[in-house]
Write a protein that holds these residues in place. Structure first.
Motif, short mmCIF file in Angstrom:
data_model
loop_
_atom_site.label_atom_id
_atom_site.label_comp_id
_atom_site.label_asym_id
_atom_site.label_seq_id
_atom_site.Cartn_x
_atom_site.Cartn_y
_atom_site.Cartn_z
N ASN A 298 -10.61 53.46 44.15
CA ASN A 298 -10.66 54.63 45.02
C ASN A 298 -9.56 54.67 46.06
OD1 ASN A 298 -11.91 57.05 45.89
ND2 ASN A 298 -12.88 55.95 47.57
N ILE A 299 -9.01 53.51 46.42
CA ILE A 299 -8.04 53.44 47.51
C ILE A 299 -6.70 52.93 46.98
CG2 ILE A 299 -7.52 52.45 49.76
CD1 ILE A 299 -10.47 52.17 50.26
N PRO A 300 -5.66 53.75 46.97
CA PRO A 300 -4.34 53.30 46.54
C PRO A 300 -3.81 52.21 47.45
CG PRO A 300 -4.47 55.70 46.66
CD PRO A 300 -5.68 55.16 47.34
N ASP A 301 -3.00 51.32 46.88
CA ASP A 301 -2.46 50.20 47.65
C ASP A 301 -1.76 50.64 48.93
OD1 ASP A 301 -3.40 48.62 45.69
OD2 ASP A 301 -1.46 47.93 44.95
N GLU A 302 -1.00 51.76 48.86
CA GLU A 302 -0.19 52.14 50.01
C GLU A 302 -1.01 52.54 51.22
OE1 GLU A 302 0.02 55.68 47.07
OE2 GLU A 302 -0.06 53.50 47.01
N TYR A 303 -2.31 52.80 51.03
CA TYR A 303 -3.16 53.17 52.15
C TYR A 303 -3.85 51.97 52.80
CZ TYR A 303 -2.51 58.02 50.80
OH TYR A 303 -1.96 59.23 50.52
N LEU A 304 -3.63 50.80 52.24
CA LEU A 304 -4.25 49.60 52.79
C LEU A 304 -3.20 48.84 53.61
CD1 LEU A 304 -6.24 48.46 49.64
CD2 LEU A 304 -7.15 49.56 51.69
N PRO A 305 -3.40 48.69 54.91
CA PRO A 305 -2.41 48.01 55.74
C PRO A 305 -2.29 46.53 55.36
CG PRO A 305 -4.43 48.39 56.97
CD PRO A 305 -4.57 49.15 55.70
N PRO A 306 -1.07 46.01 55.27
CA PRO A 306 -0.87 44.60 54.90
C PRO A 306 -1.53 43.66 55.89
CG PRO A 306 1.18 45.82 54.71
CD PRO A 306 0.21 46.72 55.43
N ASN A 307 -2.06 42.57 55.38
CA ASN A 307 -2.55 41.47 56.21
C ASN A 307 -2.51 40.21 55.38
OD1 ASN A 307 -5.47 40.93 55.12
ND2 ASN A 307 -5.35 43.17 55.34
N ASN A 308 -3.00 39.12 55.89
CA ASN A 308 -2.86 37.82 55.22
C ASN A 308 -3.94 37.52 54.20
OD1 ASN A 308 -4.73 37.52 57.41
ND2 ASN A 308 -4.61 35.31 57.11
N ILE A 309 -4.86 38.46 53.96
CA ILE A 309 -5.93 38.24 52.99
C ILE A 309 -5.84 39.25 51.86
CG2 ILE A 309 -8.43 38.10 52.62
CD1 ILE A 309 -8.72 37.32 55.55
N LEU A 310 -5.80 38.76 50.63
CA LEU A 310 -5.71 39.60 49.46
C LEU A 310 -7.07 39.79 48.82
CD1 LEU A 310 -2.51 38.08 47.77
CD2 LEU A 310 -2.64 40.03 49.34
N PHE A 311 -7.30 40.99 48.30
CA PHE A 311 -8.54 41.30 47.61
C PHE A 311 -8.23 41.45 46.13
CE2 PHE A 311 -11.45 44.86 46.19
CZ PHE A 311 -12.55 44.03 45.98
N LEU A 312 -8.85 40.62 45.28
CA LEU A 312 -8.58 40.60 43.85
C LEU A 312 -9.69 41.33 43.09
CD1 LEU A 312 -7.65 36.81 43.44
CD2 LEU A 312 -6.29 38.66 44.44
N GLN A 313 -9.28 42.12 42.10
CA GLN A 313 -10.24 42.85 41.28
C GLN A 313 -9.85 42.74 39.81
OE1 GLN A 313 -11.16 46.92 42.84
NE2 GLN A 313 -9.54 46.45 44.30
N ASN A 314 -10.78 43.16 38.95
CA ASN A 314 -10.57 43.22 37.50
C ASN A 314 -10.33 41.85 36.89
OD1 ASN A 314 -10.44 44.76 35.12
ND2 ASN A 314 -8.21 44.64 35.11
N MET A 315 -11.11 40.87 37.33
CA MET A 315 -11.02 39.53 36.76
C MET A 315 -12.15 39.31 35.76
SD MET A 315 -9.96 37.20 40.06
CE MET A 315 -11.48 37.59 40.94
N PRO A 316 -11.95 38.42 34.77
CA PRO A 316 -13.02 38.13 33.81
C PRO A 316 -14.19 37.43 34.51
CG PRO A 316 -11.21 36.58 33.56
CD PRO A 316 -10.73 37.64 34.51
N ASN A 317 -15.39 37.58 33.96
CA ASN A 317 -16.55 37.00 34.64
C ASN A 317 -16.65 35.49 34.52
OD1 ASN A 317 -17.36 36.73 31.98
ND2 ASN A 317 -18.86 38.39 32.07
#
Length: 276
Positions: A192-211
């Motif tokens: 729902n949220i494009p990367d460019e709308y998320l302000p950079p910081n030192n913590i990354l959020f990972l998605q779409n990984m295998p279970n």
């Protein structure tokens, strides 16, 4: 010290310290270049187009770095770098002679500037500097104006709208489009949220990984990048996790390197910045 570009004169080439680029950048791993979104332009041109440049380099330092690297291949008429969003991480270098552009692409292609290998091709259009020399500047400006007017008539890109459910409580992620909360971090609604709308910081959020993803796998993957601190709040069943770095620039390096990384068959890693 970084090696000079292939074909460059080692006695002339200046190391990155001469570009006012932080020393910490010299020890960062080289980030693989991105997959081109369209086929590169192979028609020889006096102007070369460079992308995959590190967006953290200030424009004066970037212009000086490009000048120092490319002036070894011939006389430079202009270097175009801009600070607007559309042109971030990109530049144009205009040579007086076409042969200089040909040699520059051969010699500098893939050379890593502050940890990111440059992706270079011929520019698709003539530069103003060349149009002035060959006497076609008026026609060149007319064509550019027509192209600008054509773009203006195209349907506007749909702008991102934030969720109106701002009063959601932790645990309310079963609501479509709502945010989820895990260990104090707000997880953006998936897709729902494009990367460019998320302000950079030192913590990354990972998605779409295998279970069946494990903390060990993610530690091995992200641990190769400078500043890696830890893998946090991993949720294999949801295919998400958080990875923390010591600083924002270090997190940015890892994000740019591993976004869309094929972590498993049919699983390209999606990375955004965590919401705090």
């Amino acid at each position: 010290m970084s090696a000079p570009p292939t074909g460059a004169n080692p006695s002339v080439y200046a190391p990155p310290t001469a570009f006012n680029i932080p020393q910490s950048a010299l020890s960062t791993p080289v980030i693989p270049p991105p997959t081109p979104k369209q086929s590169p332009c192979t028609t020889p041109n006096n102007t070369i187009y460079i992308n995959n440049l590190n967006e953290k380099i200030k424009l004066p330092a970037l212009r000086k770095a490009l000048s120092t690297i490319f002036e070894q291949y011939g006389e430079i008429l202009d270097i175009i770098v801009q600070d607007n969003f559309r042109m971030r991480g990109q530049a144009f270098v205009v040579f007086k002679e076409q042969e200089s552009a040909i040699n520059a692409i051969k010699g500098v292609q893939g050379f890593a500037l502050q940890g990111k290998p440059m992706v270079i091709q011929y520019a698709r259009t003539k530069s103003d500097a060349i149009a002035i020399i060959d006497g076609s500047i008026e026609e060149h400006k007319r064509q550019r104006l027509e192209a600008k007017e054509k773009r203006a008539k195209e349907p506007p890109t749909k702008k991102f709208k934030s969720s109106s459910n701002s009063s959601l409580h932790p645990g309310s992620s079963n609501i479509p489009g709502a945010s989820m909360y895990h260990f104090g971090h707000q997880v953006p609604a998936l897709g729902n949220i494009p990367d460019e709308y998320l302000p950079p910081n030192n913590i990354l959020f990972l998605q779409n990984m295998p279970n069946d993803i494990t903390q060990l796998i993610l530690t091995s993957l992200f641990g190769q990048y400078s500043g890696f601190k830890e893998v946090r709040s991993i949720h294999p069943a949801k295919g998400i996790a958080f990875v923390e770095f010591d600083s924002e620039p270090q997190a940015m390096m890892a994000k740019e390197a591993l976004s869309n990384h094929l972590i498993a068959p049919d699983h390209k890693l999606k990375i955004t910045y965590a919401k705090k």
